[in-house]
Design a protein around this motif. Structure first.
Motif, PDB file in Angstrom:
ATOM      1  N   UNK A  89       0.842  -1.179   0.000  1.00 39.10           N
ATOM      2  CA  UNK A  89       0.000   0.000   0.000  1.00 39.10           C
ATOM      3  C   UNK A  89       0.888   1.244   0.000  1.00 39.10           C
ATOM      4  N   UNK A  90       0.653   2.139  -0.928  1.00 40.52           N
ATOM      5  CA  UNK A  90       1.468   3.355  -0.971  1.00 40.52           C
ATOM      6  C   UNK A  90       0.964   4.373   0.051  1.00 40.52           C
ATOM      7  N   UNK A  91       1.814   5.329   0.379  1.00 38.35           N
ATOM      8  CA  UNK A  91       1.478   6.295   1.421  1.00 38.35           C
ATOM      9  C   UNK A  91       0.280   7.167   1.068  1.00 38.35           C
ATOM     10  N   UNK A  92       0.104   7.531  -0.206  1.00 32.27           N
ATOM     11  CA  UNK A  92      -1.041   8.372  -0.566  1.00 32.27           C
ATOM     12  C   UNK A  92      -2.350   7.632  -0.341  1.00 32.27           C
ATOM     13  N   UNK A  93      -2.376   6.335  -0.638  1.00 33.00           N
ATOM     14  CA  UNK A  93      -3.567   5.533  -0.376  1.00 33.00           C
ATOM     15  C   UNK A  93      -3.837   5.474   1.131  1.00 33.00           C
ATOM     16  N   UNK A  94      -2.794   5.296   1.923  1.00 25.85           N
ATOM     17  CA  UNK A  94      -2.940   5.276   3.376  1.00 25.85           C
ATOM     18  C   UNK A  94      -3.476   6.608   3.885  1.00 25.85           C
ATOM     19  N   UNK A  95      -2.929   7.722   3.386  1.00 23.83           N
ATOM     20  CA  UNK A  95      -3.401   9.044   3.792  1.00 23.83           C
ATOM     21  C   UNK A  95      -4.887   9.206   3.510  1.00 23.83           C
ATOM     22  N   UNK A  96      -5.326   8.779   2.332  1.00 21.99           N
ATOM     23  CA  UNK A  96      -6.736   8.900   1.962  1.00 21.99           C
ATOM     24  C   UNK A  96      -7.606   8.031   2.864  1.00 21.99           C
ATOM     25  N   UNK A  97      -7.117   6.856   3.227  1.00 19.51           N
ATOM     26  CA  UNK A  97      -7.873   5.992   4.137  1.00 19.51           C
ATOM     27  C   UNK A  97      -8.030   6.657   5.501  1.00 19.51           C
ATOM     28  N   UNK A  98      -6.983   7.288   5.983  1.00 22.01           N
ATOM     29  CA  UNK A  98      -7.052   7.999   7.267  1.00 22.01           C
ATOM     30  C   UNK A  98      -8.057   9.136   7.180  1.00 22.01           C
ATOM     31  N   UNK A 123       6.870  16.811   0.100  1.00 12.85           N
ATOM     32  CA  UNK A 123       5.755  16.888   1.044  1.00 12.85           C
ATOM     33  C   UNK A 123       4.546  16.203   0.436  1.00 12.85           C
ATOM     34  N   UNK A 124       3.934  15.333   1.221  1.00 12.97           N
ATOM     35  CA  UNK A 124       2.748  14.588   0.816  1.00 12.97           C
ATOM     36  C   UNK A 124       1.657  14.906   1.824  1.00 12.97           C
ATOM     37  N   UNK A 125       0.466  15.218   1.344  1.00 15.20           N
ATOM     38  CA  UNK A 125      -0.605  15.563   2.262  1.00 15.20           C
ATOM     39  C   UNK A 125      -1.950  15.062   1.797  1.00 15.20           C
ATOM     40  N   UNK A 126      -2.927  15.210   2.669  1.00 12.04           N
ATOM     41  CA  UNK A 126      -4.294  14.802   2.378  1.00 12.04           C
ATOM     42  C   UNK A 126      -5.269  15.738   3.071  1.00 12.04           C
ATOM     43  N   UNK A 127      -6.484  15.741   2.588  1.00  8.54           N
ATOM     44  CA  UNK A 127      -7.504  16.597   3.199  1.00  8.54           C
ATOM     45  C   UNK A 127      -7.190  18.067   2.996  1.00  8.54           C
ATOM     46  N   UNK A 128      -7.443  18.850   4.024  1.00  7.30           N
ATOM     47  CA  UNK A 128      -7.255  20.308   3.964  1.00  7.30           C
ATOM     48  C   UNK A 128      -5.850  20.726   4.375  1.00  7.30           C
TER      49      UNK A 128
END
Length: 107
Positions: free
Chosen positions: A1-10, A49-54
């Motif tokens: 599982x890549x980190x972006x997928x994990x971020x979206x799951x969180x 930098x990798x991020x998710x949401x706002x």
């Protein structure tokens, strides 16, 4: 599982919790915070930098900054020397067996 997928799951998991609670309205910088916002970002070792949401929405770090200040004080002073793993809790019951490092010299 890549980190972006994990971020979206969180982000999806946190979604139902958004809007709950109360802001610390006695702190002007926090009084107008939108409780429906959530985001986080992580910088990797290559400075990407990798991020998710706002995560791109500016926010006040009023309460969060206290944790960093505490960590810095504990690291830079003797205040942190008695904390951490291996330090027994204080027990004032003399009938209870004492931890060997507690300083209790009773036989």
């Amino acid at each position: 599982m890549d980190h972006l997928n994990l971020f979206e799951q969180i982000t999806r998991a946190v979604g139902p919790l958004l809007g709950g609670g109360h802001v610390a309205d006695y702190i002007p910088a926090l009084a107008g915070v939108d409780l429906t916002r959530f985001g986080f970002a992580v910088a990797d070792l290559t400075a990407r930098v990798h991020g998710t949401g706002d995560w791109r929405v500016p926010f006040s770090i009023q309460s969060l900054s206290a944790l960093f200040t505490l960590a810095m004080v504990l690291k830079c002073s003797s205040l942190g020397s008695g904390t951490g793993r291996g330090i027994p809790p204080h027990d004032s019951d003399p009938a209870r067996p004492q931890h060997p490092t507690s300083g209790n010299t009773k036989p």
